[in-house]
Design a protein around this motif. Structure first.
Motif, mmCIF file in Angstrom:
data_model
loop_
_atom_site.group_PDB
_atom_site.id
_atom_site.type_symbol
_atom_site.label_atom_id
_atom_site.label_comp_id
_atom_site.label_asym_id
_atom_site.label_seq_id
_atom_site.Cartn_x
_atom_site.Cartn_y
_atom_site.Cartn_z
ATOM 1 N N THR A 84 -26.103 41.556 81.388
ATOM 2 C CA THR A 84 -26.504 42.845 81.964
ATOM 3 C C THR A 84 -27.582 43.531 81.139
ATOM 4 O O THR A 84 -28.545 44.078 81.688
ATOM 5 N N ASP A 85 -27.451 43.525 79.821
ATOM 6 C CA ASP A 85 -28.461 44.178 78.984
ATOM 7 C C ASP A 85 -29.804 43.472 79.096
ATOM 8 O O ASP A 85 -30.869 44.116 79.102
ATOM 9 N N LEU A 86 -29.777 42.149 79.191
ATOM 10 C CA LEU A 86 -31.021 41.390 79.344
ATOM 11 C C LEU A 86 -31.670 41.687 80.691
ATOM 12 O O LEU A 86 -32.895 41.835 80.786
ATOM 13 N N LEU A 87 -30.851 41.797 81.745
ATOM 14 C CA LEU A 87 -31.396 42.145 83.063
ATOM 15 C C LEU A 87 -32.013 43.537 83.054
ATOM 16 O O LEU A 87 -33.056 43.767 83.673
ATOM 17 N N LEU A 89 -19.310 47.262 82.821
ATOM 18 C CA LEU A 89 -18.978 45.849 82.686
ATOM 19 C C LEU A 89 -20.224 45.004 82.456
ATOM 20 O O LEU A 89 -21.252 45.195 83.107
ATOM 21 N N ASN A 90 -20.113 44.059 81.549
ATOM 22 C CA ASN A 90 -21.139 43.052 81.335
ATOM 23 C C ASN A 90 -20.455 41.704 81.492
ATOM 24 O O ASN A 90 -19.643 41.305 80.657
ATOM 25 N N GLY A 91 -20.760 41.020 82.588
ATOM 26 C CA GLY A 91 -20.087 39.751 82.812
ATOM 27 C C GLY A 91 -20.343 39.212 84.195
ATOM 28 O O GLY A 91 -21.221 39.681 84.925
ATOM 29 N N MET A 92 -19.556 38.213 84.542
ATOM 30 C CA MET A 92 -19.616 37.608 85.872
ATOM 31 C C MET A 92 -18.215 37.729 86.456
ATOM 32 O O MET A 92 -17.236 37.303 85.838
ATOM 33 N N PHE A 93 -18.111 38.320 87.646
ATOM 34 C CA PHE A 93 -16.767 38.611 88.123
ATOM 35 C C PHE A 93 -16.721 38.862 89.624
ATOM 36 O O PHE A 93 -17.689 39.279 90.257
ATOM 37 N N ALA A 94 -15.572 38.548 90.181
ATOM 38 C CA ALA A 94 -15.141 39.015 91.491
ATOM 39 C C ALA A 94 -13.657 39.311 91.324
ATOM 40 O O ALA A 94 -12.909 38.463 90.834
ATOM 41 N N ASP A 97 -46.174 44.505 73.358
ATOM 42 C CA ASP A 97 -45.802 44.840 71.985
ATOM 43 C C ASP A 97 -44.465 45.567 71.914
ATOM 44 O O ASP A 97 -43.756 45.488 70.901
ATOM 45 N N GLU A 98 -44.120 46.292 72.978
ATOM 46 C CA GLU A 98 -42.832 46.989 73.032
ATOM 47 C C GLU A 98 -41.723 46.087 73.577
ATOM 48 O O GLU A 98 -40.585 46.116 73.094
ATOM 49 N N LEU A 99 -42.049 45.284 74.596
ATOM 50 C CA LEU A 99 -41.036 44.503 75.290
ATOM 51 C C LEU A 99 -40.641 43.219 74.560
ATOM 52 O O LEU A 99 -39.462 42.863 74.519
ATOM 53 N N VAL A 100 -41.625 42.531 73.995
ATOM 54 C CA VAL A 100 -41.340 41.223 73.393
ATOM 55 C C VAL A 100 -40.336 41.327 72.247
ATOM 56 O O VAL A 100 -39.353 40.563 72.203
ATOM 57 N N PRO A 101 -40.501 42.235 71.281
ATOM 58 C CA PRO A 101 -39.510 42.301 70.197
ATOM 59 C C PRO A 101 -38.113 42.661 70.696
ATOM 60 O O PRO A 101 -37.116 42.112 70.190
ATOM 61 N N ALA A 102 -38.045 43.547 71.676
ATOM 62 C CA ALA A 102 -36.734 43.936 72.211
ATOM 63 C C ALA A 102 -36.045 42.749 72.868
ATOM 64 O O ALA A 102 -34.845 42.513 72.679
ATOM 65 N N MET A 103 -36.805 41.966 73.639
ATOM 66 C CA MET A 103 -36.221 40.807 74.301
ATOM 67 C C MET A 103 -35.888 39.720 73.285
ATOM 68 O O MET A 103 -34.846 39.041 73.407
ATOM 69 N N HIS A 104 -36.732 39.542 72.307
ATOM 70 C CA HIS A 104 -36.485 38.551 71.254
ATOM 71 C C HIS A 104 -35.162 38.838 70.547
ATOM 72 O O HIS A 104 -34.398 37.912 70.236
ATOM 73 N N ASP A 105 -34.880 40.098 70.281
ATOM 74 C CA ASP A 105 -33.641 40.478 69.601
ATOM 75 C C ASP A 105 -32.432 40.363 70.526
ATOM 76 O O ASP A 105 -31.317 40.083 70.063
ATOM 77 N N LEU A 106 -32.645 40.587 71.813
ATOM 78 C CA LEU A 106 -31.529 40.620 72.753
ATOM 79 C C LEU A 106 -31.064 39.225 73.170
ATOM 80 O O LEU A 106 -29.876 39.018 73.437
#
Length: 593
Positions: free
Chosen positions: A479-482, A120-125, A237-246
């Motif tokens: 969730t993917d960003l976290l 699951l990717n979301g906010m829930f109870a 160099d590895e993290l910034v492009p991945a986060m920029h795209d996400l």
């Protein structure tokens, strides 16, 4: 988005009609969370209810919802942001009859059981009743965006609701104060109201936890944690492009709902990033708070609010091309507002910025908005607070608490309060965070922030927005960003003495440059409120003297309220909490332990 509630009565003399009446009463206390429709289901010992704020498939997503074979019944508060992808996968096993994310969650649980949570990717109870095994199952999202309060009932029974106030009528008499929780609220407000309820006997399902209940008892476990041990030595160099795209994908997922959304805009990094990306998906309106005399406040001496949001938000809205509504707040409403906040927030208001959330929610609802995007969760998961750069503040939880001042407790409570920073230290160490290096200490403090501070902040945002029927969506809790944020080494996140350094670099080109480089400043509050706070605090000390005396040194507080006493920032915050504590206790007839 919904209010959810339910009762399990396993006793041999169970009366379904009595449970149905109780659940209807619980939902009546929560209709502000779900003004569109309500529904109820009774299955054996289980009675479920929901009041719905329809965001996805208004016609087909009514709750509670049953599975086609009547084995399962579900109530869901929140949204499953990846419901379309899950639907495509589950279509091999399930014949869908609605477009709702609730049915997707029901199908996921029926197909995968508890393992569905990790998909699951979301906010829930949510709560699911299994009529075949006579077992209930509940779970809450990993950061605690959506609330879930539960309480044991006689003869092994169980009751739950979205807010604690809905459970009060199930108590045998008026509620009793949770002594330790209120002490924590006074001493460590930013960490309070998460582990325990302010009402004795009630419990919060913890963020990232599940709960199973049947006639034999209650079991709980953790299914997800923002685990800082996953931090790696990956380079920028590895993290910034991945986060920029996400980042754009996270915003897009959050906007995948039928109801259009507005944005809250402070003109800082987080809210402006969200606003700029949301504009690409049709969001057109932004809202900013403005307190009376805000332009004249002395920000140089402020602890958290470091600059005036208003001119920054005006510039950001213009750069992005958003319609911008400035929401003015008059100090004349402050006394009434504090009473309202105390009634809305049954975890007790923790900080003055809740006034801004309250007025923004009112304005959004008045304009017909049912959803709003907020920039919450970035500071806590990307090392965004200025005190992260202060070696003294991160050296020990007690040092961090000292930044926010110490209330005048009575002698007994002063002694008992000494355990709070030690408990926080134990919590860090139990999670495996030592303090040998600066990176260790940063991870340790961030562990407390993501486990306590952030859930408290998210609770406040949820409860004040939903008090006016507005859903607060938190795209930076994707969730993917976290999963990517947790891999960032703290030294990389605070590179060159700049908080959220890596997130800032990832946001380059996605938002206006002025906001991207603006330093962290907390949501605005009224720094000119001292006179009103003193007057209202004196009234509270008179009206609730016996109750407040249980924790506080009342003579010291009265001296603080004298006309010639100049209140510091943290003393104003303390008076705010004490006034709200008085209103909360009076409104809910709370008794001393």
């Amino acid at each position: 988005m919904c209010a959810i509630a339910g009762i399990l009565d396993f006793s041999s003399t169970a009366d379904p009609s009595a449970s149905a009446g109780k659940v209807r009463h619980m939902i009546s206390r929560l209709r502000h969370r779900g003004p569109d429709d309500e529904g109820y289901i009774q299955s054996g010992p289980c009675t479920l209810g929901a009041a719905r704020l329809a965001q996805i498939d208004r016609a087909g997503g009514a709750q509670p919802m049953r599975s086609p074979d009547d084995r399962y019944a579900i109530v869901l508060n929140g949204e499953i942001h990846n419901h379309r992808a899950l639907r495509a996968e589950l279509s091999l096993h399930w014949h869908f009859t609605t477009r709702s994310d609730t049915e997707v969650l029901l199908a996921a649980f029926a197909t995968w059981g508890r393992e569905a949570l990790r998909r699951l990717n979301g906010m829930f109870a949510f709560f699911i009743w299994d009529a075949q095994t006579h077992r209930g199952f509940a779970a809450r999202d990993c950061l605690g965006v959506k609330p879930f309060v539960w309480m044991p009932q006689p003869q092994g029974g169980f009751a739950f609701a979205s807010e604690a106030k809905a459970l009060l009528h199930l108590l045998p008499s008026s509620p009793v104060a949770n002594e330790e929780a209120i002490l924590e609220h006074l001493v460590a407000p930013c960490f309070s109201g998460v582990r325990t309820s302010m009402f004795a006997g009630m419990h919060h399902l913890q963020p990232g936890h599940w709960l199973s209940v049947d006639r034999h008892g209650i079991q709980q476990g953790e299914w997800s944690r923002y685990d800082l041990h996953r931090a790696t030595e990956l380079s920028a160099d590895e993290l910034v492009p991945a986060m920029h795209d996400l980042l754009p994908k996270a915003i897009e997922r959050t906007l995948d709902a039928d109801a259009p959304a507005a944005v809250l805009l402070s003109g800082g990094l987080d809210s402006t990033l969200v606003a700029a990306l949301a504009k690409q998906h049709g969001v057109t309106q932004a809202y900013t708070i403005s307190f009376e005399g805000q332009d004249a406040f002395d920000y140089a001496k402020a602890l958290m609010v470091k600059s005036d949001d208003l001119p920054c938000s005006i510039e950001a809205a213009s750069d992005i091309g958003l319609q911008h509504r400035i929401v003015p707040v008059s100090r004349a409403s402050l006394a009434d507002d504090m009473r309202t906040l105390a009634l809305q927030n049954d975890a007790l208001p923790a900080w003055e910025q809740e006034l801004a959330q309250h007025h923004l929610a009112k304005a959004l609802a008045a304009d017909g908005h049912r959803a709003v995007l907020v920039g919450d969760a970035a500071d806590e998961t990307h090392y965004g607070y200025g005190f992260m750069l202060d070696d003294q503040s991160i050296s020990h939880p007690g040092k961090l608490l000292a930044r926010f001042g110490s209330p005048p407790l009575n002698a007994e409570m002063q002694q008992r309060a000494a355990h709070i920073p030690h408990d926080l230290t134990s919590m860090m160490r139990e999670a495996g965070h030592a303090d040998q290096t600066r990176a260790d200490r940063l991870r340790g403090i961030t562990h407390l922030i993501t486990r306590l501070w952030l859930p408290r902040l998210l609770h406040n945002g949820d409860i004040h927005m939903m008090a006016h029927g507005v859903e607060a969506r938190v795209p930076l809790a994707d969730t993917d960003l976290l999963d990517l944020a947790v891999r960032v080494h703290p030294e990389l996140a605070l590179k060159d003495g700049v908080e959220k350094s890596l997130l800032r670099e990832a946001a380059r080109g996605l938002m206006p440059e002025a906001a991207r480089v603006r330093r962290k400043s907390s949501l605005s509050k009224d720094d000119g409120s001292a006179t009103v706070l003193k007057s209202e605090a004196l009234h509270a000390l008179d009206a609730s003297a016996d109750f407040l005396f249980h924790w506080l040194d009342l003579p010291a507080l009265r001296q603080m309220c004298s006309p010639h006493y100049e209140l510091a920032e943290m003393q104003r915050a303390l008076l705010f909490r004490i006034i709200c504590l008085h209103h909360w206790a009076a409104a809910y007839h709370v008794r001393l332990p």
